[in-house]
Design a protein around this motif. Structure first.
Motif, short mmCIF file in Angstrom:
data_model
loop_
_atom_site.label_atom_id
_atom_site.label_comp_id
_atom_site.label_asym_id
_atom_site.label_seq_id
_atom_site.Cartn_x
_atom_site.Cartn_y
_atom_site.Cartn_z
N HIS A 81 81.10 34.83 -57.85
CA HIS A 81 80.75 33.86 -56.80
C HIS A 81 79.24 33.61 -56.71
CE1 HIS A 81 84.75 33.28 -55.46
NE2 HIS A 81 84.89 34.42 -54.81
N LEU A 82 78.44 34.54 -57.25
CA LEU A 82 77.00 34.37 -57.18
C LEU A 82 76.53 33.11 -57.91
CD1 LEU A 82 75.75 38.04 -57.76
CD2 LEU A 82 75.64 36.71 -55.64
N VAL A 83 77.28 32.71 -58.95
CA VAL A 83 76.89 31.51 -59.70
C VAL A 83 76.86 30.30 -58.79
CG1 VAL A 83 77.58 29.94 -61.55
CG2 VAL A 83 77.73 32.41 -61.89
N TRP A 84 77.95 30.09 -58.03
CA TRP A 84 78.02 28.90 -57.19
C TRP A 84 77.29 29.07 -55.87
CZ3 TRP A 84 78.83 24.24 -58.79
CH2 TRP A 84 79.48 24.06 -60.02
N ALA A 195 84.92 17.80 -72.72
CA ALA A 195 84.51 17.17 -71.46
C ALA A 195 83.22 17.81 -70.94
CB ALA A 195 85.61 17.29 -70.42
N SER A 196 83.12 19.15 -71.06
CA SER A 196 81.92 19.87 -70.63
C SER A 196 80.71 19.42 -71.44
CB SER A 196 82.11 21.38 -70.78
OG SER A 196 83.22 21.84 -70.05
N ILE A 197 80.89 19.36 -72.76
CA ILE A 197 79.79 18.94 -73.63
C ILE A 197 79.41 17.49 -73.37
CG2 ILE A 197 79.10 18.56 -76.04
CD1 ILE A 197 80.86 20.95 -76.79
N GLY A 198 80.43 16.63 -73.21
CA GLY A 198 80.17 15.21 -72.95
C GLY A 198 79.38 15.00 -71.66
N LEU A 199 79.75 15.71 -70.60
CA LEU A 199 79.04 15.59 -69.33
C LEU A 199 77.60 16.08 -69.47
CD1 LEU A 199 81.79 16.77 -66.83
CD2 LEU A 199 80.68 14.54 -66.83
N THR A 237 78.33 21.62 -64.90
CA THR A 237 78.34 23.05 -64.58
C THR A 237 79.72 23.49 -64.12
OG1 THR A 237 76.01 22.93 -63.92
CG2 THR A 237 77.26 24.83 -63.17
N ALA A 238 80.40 22.64 -63.34
CA ALA A 238 81.75 22.97 -62.89
C ALA A 238 82.70 23.09 -64.07
CB ALA A 238 82.25 21.90 -61.92
N TYR A 239 82.60 22.16 -65.01
CA TYR A 239 83.47 22.20 -66.19
C TYR A 239 83.12 23.38 -67.08
CZ TYR A 239 85.92 17.76 -65.51
OH TYR A 239 86.75 16.76 -65.05
#
Length: 287
Positions: A81-84, A195-199, A237-239
């Motif tokens: 949870h520290l990440v978010w 999708a992560s890379i594309g974003l 970051t979410a992806y």
């Protein structure tokens, strides 16, 4: 003669920053960085209006991701949870920076991103890629902590290099993901990867265009690419964090049978990805 020696010695001692110098680093527009958006266009107290208010996206996505990733964090490690939680601070400092364009705002904005990356490395970097002298994750986390602290101090010496260093770390994360996923047959996970890379590519393209192509965008009267970067980088970051969490779960808690779903509806083509744990028995599962 003795007086001259004393004076020479004293001049070699670094002086304590004066109150005026300390105040200057908090003053408006004391940063060397000035993004493409016109300053004070919509407000007398907000330097970059759109860049400031686009940063509120951090406060929208972060609590949702904290909620969605809680079952995984509860099973794996609540430190996830520290990440978010840190992403919330990224949003706070981003608002402060773009509102004032102060030197301290710039430093806090960049350092908060650095510590998000450091926490991610500490929690999720695969054990098989640890340096040979590192024996466990605790030791690796301590190593990352020391390196991050040193980098933090260096950031005050060369602040203009911070953003480029942070993007370099992002490239290393992408490379590590591709290495881990080269033999992965799960099409949903592979779709999440691209999708992560594309974003991220779209986000970094906006960042670079705003930084180095400002004159072109000013001619088009569209100087909002850095604000769009804020939105895209939060989604990226979410992806990416969900993808990394999935890979971590397959290695560290394979009995949980992790899978990827999307919020608010799994059947939708777009949404926020998160990890679901389908297993309760300790069955080995490969990505």
């Amino acid at each position: 003669m003795e007086r001259a020696v004393v004076d020479t010695f004293l001049t070699g001692i670094p002086s304590v920053p004066s109150a005026d110098k300390m105040a200057n680093i908090f003053s408006y527009e004391s940063s060397e960085v000035d993004w493409c958006e016109d300053n004070y266009k919509h407000s007398e107290i907000v330097v970059e209006y759109f860049n400031t208010f686009s940063s509120f996206i951090f406060f929208v996505i972060s609590p949702i991701m904290l909620y969605l990733l809680h079952p995984y964090a509860r099973e794996r490690n609540l430190a996830v949870h520290l990440v978010w939680i840190m992403m919330v601070f990224v949003g706070i400092f981003s608002i402060y920076f773009h509102m004032t364009l102060s030197f301290m705002g710039q430093i806090l904005d960049e350092l908060s991103i650095l510590w998000v990356l450091a926490i991610g490395y500490s929690l999720w970097f695969p054990r098989k890629h640890f340096p040979s002298f590192v024996t466990d994750r605790r030791s690796f986390s301590q190593l990352v902590l020391v390196m991050t602290f040193v980098t933090t101090l260096f950031s005050f010496y060369k602040p203009t290099a911070n953003a480029y260093a942070l993007n370099f770390f992002a490239i290393h994360i992408i490379y590590s993901l591709l290495v881990e996923l080269k033999d992965c047959p799960n099409k949903r996970v592979l779709r999440l990867t691209w999708a992560s890379i594309g974003l991220w590519v779209l986000a970094i393209s906006c960042w670079i265009s705003d930084r180095f192509g400002c004159s072109f965008w000013q001619k088009l009267n569209f100087c909002y690419l850095h604000g769009i970067w804020h939105i895209l980088i939060v989604l990226a970051t979410a992806y990416a964090s969900t993808l990394i969490a999935y890979l971590d779960a397959t290695l560290e808690i394979p009995y949980s049978l992790p899978d990827v779903q999307y919020w608010p509806r799994d059947s939708w083509a777009i949404g926020l990805p998160y990890i679901v744990l389908k297993g309760t028995t300790k069955l080995k599962k490969r990505c």
